[in-house]
Each structure stands twice: as C-alpha cells, then as structure tokens.
Design a protein around this motif. Structure first.
Motif, PDB file in Angstrom:
ATOM      1  N   UNK A  35       0.812  -1.064  -0.088  1.00 14.81           N
ATOM      2  CA  UNK A  35       0.250   0.348  -0.005  1.00 14.81           C
ATOM      3  C   UNK A  35       1.403   0.989   0.005  1.00 14.81           C
ATOM      4  N   UNK A  36       2.076   1.061   0.736  1.00 15.37           N
ATOM      5  CA  UNK A  36       2.695   2.539   0.745  1.00 15.37           C
ATOM      6  C   UNK A  36       3.559   2.654  -0.696  1.00 15.37           C
ATOM      7  N   UNK A  37       4.234   1.333  -1.096  1.00 19.57           N
ATOM      8  CA  UNK A  37       4.152   1.618  -2.241  1.00 19.57           C
ATOM      9  C   UNK A  37       3.512   2.371  -3.389  1.00 19.57           C
ATOM     10  N   UNK A  38       2.060   1.751  -3.726  1.00 18.52           N
ATOM     11  CA  UNK A  38       1.249   2.533  -4.053  1.00 18.52           C
ATOM     12  C   UNK A  38       0.960   3.716  -3.787  1.00 18.52           C
ATOM     13  N   UNK A  39       1.688   4.430  -2.669  1.00 16.54           N
ATOM     14  CA  UNK A  39       0.944   5.683  -2.500  1.00 16.54           C
ATOM     15  C   UNK A  39       1.997   6.433  -2.346  1.00 16.54           C
TER      16      UNK A  39
END
Length: 401
Positions: free
Chosen positions: A111-115
């Motif tokens: 999820x952090x990578x998506x952000x």
C-alpha cells in the motif's frame, strides 16, 4: 516566524502530511497524491513491520484498494467453521470466495508503494512528537507545524492523523473512545498435512467471555490464531487463547510470533478534525464494534481523509477549512458511522446471547447468506437492517432482551 521567513529559508510547505503508514495512512496519502498535490507520508517504523491483525480482506476492503493494486493473498476462504466455545461445531461452505487472507507486513508495504507510485514522498523511522496550529513554529494561519522527535519542523497546509488509536494526532484532535478491547494473537507455523487441512477454511469460535470470539486464519504454512474480548479481562482472555489453541490440537507447535493489541472504538460525539488536522482509521477510533474489523474502515476512511484534506489544504481561511473538515466528518458519519451504530447493537445482542447468533448463522439459511454477502461486500449489516423489516425487528427484539 512569517511565511516570508519560511520562503527565505527555503522551507518546503507540503500540501498534505500524513502521519502513520498503515492501511489508513497509505490510503490517505494515495488519494491525496492522485490529485497532484505535494504529499508527505511519515512512519515511525521501518517497513515492512509486523502488526497484530487477523489479516482478513473482506469485500469492502478489496473494493477500497487503489486501482490495479496487486492483492498479496495467502489464501482464499470458501468455508467457515463456527463453534460455540468449542461446541456445536458446524461448517458452512460457499462456491464463491467469501474473503481473502493477507499478511499485514506485506500488505502494508505494498500500500505504501502504491502511495509512492501516485507521487507521495515517504519517510520512515520518523517519530512525530506533536502538531501545532498556533505558536512560534507556525508561519501563518494556513499552515500546520508537525514537530518531529529530533526537533525538525515539517510544515503542511493540512495534516492527516493515521498513527493509531494511541497516537499523537488523535490526542491533538481530542478523539474520545467508548469501547476498548484486547486482542491476543499467535502466528503458528504448522507442518504441511495440518496446513492442507485448513486450506480455504477459517474457524470462528464464539467465546466464553461476553462479547468475545476467536479465529483461525490459514496463510500457507502458518495459522494465525487469535481471540478478542473487552479490556479488563486480560487473564481470562489469555486463558481463552491457551484453551482455544489446546483444543485445536495446536499446542505442540511453537508460535513464531505472539502479540497483543488494544482496539478502540470512537464515541458517537468524538471529533474527526481540529482546524486543519483530520483523523482516520484507528486514530479516529473507526472500526466495526462487533467484529472489531478495522482494515476496511481504515482503507475507506483513509481515502476520504485524503480527498478532503486536499480541499482543506486549498482553504484560504479558517472558516473554509472548517467547512471542508465538517464535510469530511459528514461523509464518515453517513457511511461508516451508520455501520458502527448497527455494530454496537449487534455486540450488545451477541454479548448476551451468543448461542442465538450461533444457531442463526449455522442453522438458518438466510442468516448464513447474509453473512456471505457482507463478507463479499455486496451489502453491509447496516443495509440489511435498513432494508429488511424482519431483520430490523429481530435485532430490536433481541436488543431489548
């Protein structure tokens, strides 16, 4: 310190700063960054990191993920075994997948990578000591100062608190809590024959303490086994977990991780903002009161917080900022707030009469179908109660005892 002084010092003013990189914070950062704004995501831990969590991804969670998100499922659930404190065991099955299971470290990191892919800047290993909306660190009325543990000051037009139920931002906003529960969990590696027996099936056990229940979630060669009950029953909750593991025949396997966590639900009148600061997810006390499911609430509230924080960042005065923050609060209360209200009713009923609920979901086909639809995300418990008069009357009758 003036805004001119900040400019002279070349101090960057972020449009949105998000504190906490769990599902709520990452979702908020992604939503805000997708608008092209300057977004900074702060996390005190280094990623990936472990979180006490069953890791169930129900329909509302799946539907709230960023577009194209590669969900790292460890298993797909097609069957649920229900038991009443180890008795009256019955398994219900579904042709279609009910929900998926993930490991939180992997899920949160993605999820952090998506952000980041959406344009957010991420800083890990950073502790936030406080936020200030007035005082020497704040250059003007449109700016919030986020003071880090080492004294560094980060400036933002809007701040989102997603740093957990015991975090700094919720305290700044004045979040009030009216339900606190203790969850205990063990990650138990098991041999292949045991893992195969659990593949595609979870266990939900309605527990011996009022309002308690236990679960077994299979994730390949590891079983996530946990229990939850009201805070204040620590010794009884620990005994429940030990007995639960023992009667499942898992006591001979050494857990790789044993952990505990407090979940906290907001009071109805708890604020969701203060000035240019919004809270979401656990930091706002947003989770389902009966099941204590929090991932879907984190993802949904995080996305809303990110969208409305952008509007707050664009506000040129306190009145407009307040208007946008109130719109965020209305969006939360109209959706997640309604679900929490029905969840509170269900918890009261379940705490008094767990056997009745067990009989319904295992022996009454419409109740099982409702459970399956809720987990798949085709409806919600609140929607069922609102649109089905029989369900509403039954809940009201049970609530009256």
């Amino acid at each position: 310190m003036s805004s001119e002084r900040a400019a002279e010092d070349n101090q960057q003013v972020w449009d949105v700063v998000v504190v906490g990189a769990g599902p709520a914070g990452a979702s908020a950062a992604h939503a805000a960054a997708c608008t092209g704004r300057r977004v900074l995501l702060l996390e005190k831990a280094e990623l990936p990191r472990y979180k006490t969590c069953g890791g169930g991804i129900i329909g509302p969670s799946r539907d709230s993920l960023p577009p194209g998100f590669d969900l790292p499922l460890r298993d797909r659930v097609h069957a649920v075994t229900f038991s009443l404190n180890g008795r009256l065991t019955r398994t219900r099955r579904s042709k279609n997948m009910l929900f998926g299971l993930i490991n939180r470290p992997e899920f949160d990191a993605r999820l952090v990578e998506s952000a980041k892919d959406a344009g957010a800047t991420v800083r890990t290993g950073v502790t936030v000591s406080r936020v200030e909306q007035h005082g020497a660190e704040v250059p003007d009325r449109r700016t919030v100062a986020v003071v880090l543990g080492d004294g560094e000051v980060v400036l933002a037009r809007a701040v989102i608190g997603a740093d957990g139920s015991a975090g700094r931002i919720g305290a700044h906003v004045g979040v009030k809590l009216d339900q606190v529960d203790l969850g205990l969990e063990a990650e138990i590696p098991v041999p292949e024959p045991v893992a195969e027996d659990w593949a595609g099936r979870v266990l939900i056990d309605w527990g011996p303490i009022p309002g308690s229940y236990g679960w077994v979630f299979p994730k390949g060669d590891t079983l996530t086994v946990g229990v939850i009950s009201a805070r204040g029953e620590g010794a009884a909750t620990k005994r429940y977990l030990e007995d639960f593991i023992g009667r499942l025949g898992l006591a001979g396997f050494e857990p790789s991780i044993s952990s505990g966590h407090l979940t906290r639900c907001r009071a109805d009148d708890s604020p969701l903002s203060r000035g240019r600061v919004l809270v979401c997810g656990d930091a706002a006390g947003l989770l389902e009161p009966w099941t204590r499911e929090g991932i879907s609430f984190a993802l949904r509230s995080g996305r809303l917080a990110g969208e409305w924080a952008v509007r707050v960042s664009e506000a040129h005065d306190a009145v407009d900022a307040r208007r946008q923050a109130l719109n965020y609060a209305f969006a939360i209360k109209a959706g997640l707030g309604v679900e929490m209200g029905v969840g509170r009713q269900m918890l009261k009923v379940f705490s008094r009469r767990p056997g009745l609920l067990h009989a319904a979901v295992t022996g009454f086909r419409p109740a099982w179908q409702a459970f399956a639809k809720i987990t798949r995300g085709t409806t919600t418990l609140a929607e069922i109660v609102r649109t089905h008069s029989m369900a509403r009357r039954a809940l009201e009758a049970m609530d009256r005892g």
